[in-house]
Design a protein around this motif. Sequence first.
Motif, mmCIF file in Angstrom:
data_model
loop_
_atom_site.group_PDB
_atom_site.id
_atom_site.type_symbol
_atom_site.label_atom_id
_atom_site.label_comp_id
_atom_site.label_asym_id
_atom_site.label_seq_id
_atom_site.Cartn_x
_atom_site.Cartn_y
_atom_site.Cartn_z
ATOM 1 N N HIS A 1 39.966 26.642 25.121
ATOM 2 C CA HIS A 1 40.746 27.288 24.067
ATOM 3 C C HIS A 1 39.905 28.290 23.282
ATOM 4 O O HIS A 1 40.451 29.227 22.706
ATOM 5 C CB HIS A 1 41.349 26.240 23.124
ATOM 6 N N GLN A 2 38.589 28.109 23.279
ATOM 7 C CA GLN A 2 37.662 29.029 22.613
ATOM 8 C C GLN A 2 37.043 29.975 23.643
ATOM 9 O O GLN A 2 37.043 31.178 23.459
ATOM 10 C CB GLN A 2 36.558 28.228 21.913
ATOM 11 N N SER B 1 38.925 36.132 23.986
ATOM 12 C CA SER B 1 39.993 35.950 23.001
ATOM 13 C C SER B 1 41.136 35.241 23.736
ATOM 14 O O SER B 1 41.972 35.890 24.359
ATOM 15 C CB SER B 1 40.443 37.298 22.442
ATOM 16 N N SER C 1 39.413 21.580 25.793
ATOM 17 C CA SER C 1 39.282 22.018 24.403
ATOM 18 C C SER C 1 38.367 23.238 24.330
ATOM 19 O O SER C 1 38.651 24.203 23.612
ATOM 20 C CB SER C 1 38.727 20.872 23.556
ATOM 21 N N TRP C 2 37.267 23.202 25.071
ATOM 22 C CA TRP C 2 36.348 24.342 25.119
ATOM 23 C C TRP C 2 37.069 25.592 25.636
ATOM 24 O O TRP C 2 36.841 26.696 25.128
ATOM 25 C CB TRP C 2 35.143 24.019 26.014
#
Length: 90
Positions: A61-62, A68, A58-59
């Motif tokens: 994705h950021q 970006s 999940s991290w």
Amino acid sequence: MARKHVFISGRVQGVYFREYTRREAERLGVKGWVRNLPDGRVEAVFEGPDDVLDKIISWCHQGSPGASVTNVEVIDEATEQQFKDFRITG
């Protein structure tokens, strides 16, 4: 324990993505490695408990503050438990 092979695309090189990934992996207790690929992507292998791997993916994705991320490809692999820590390679 589980193992995930991850490919992250976007503006992920030259923005400290690998270092931030290492820090996050160490914070979560994830083992494995991360490296830059010649095609501009970042590749990583993560090993750890399923719930913790969900957090680091999940991290991804950021990513780092300057990143970006446009795509995160995740491949499940057989757990080998071959890592003692998390490292930046290549």
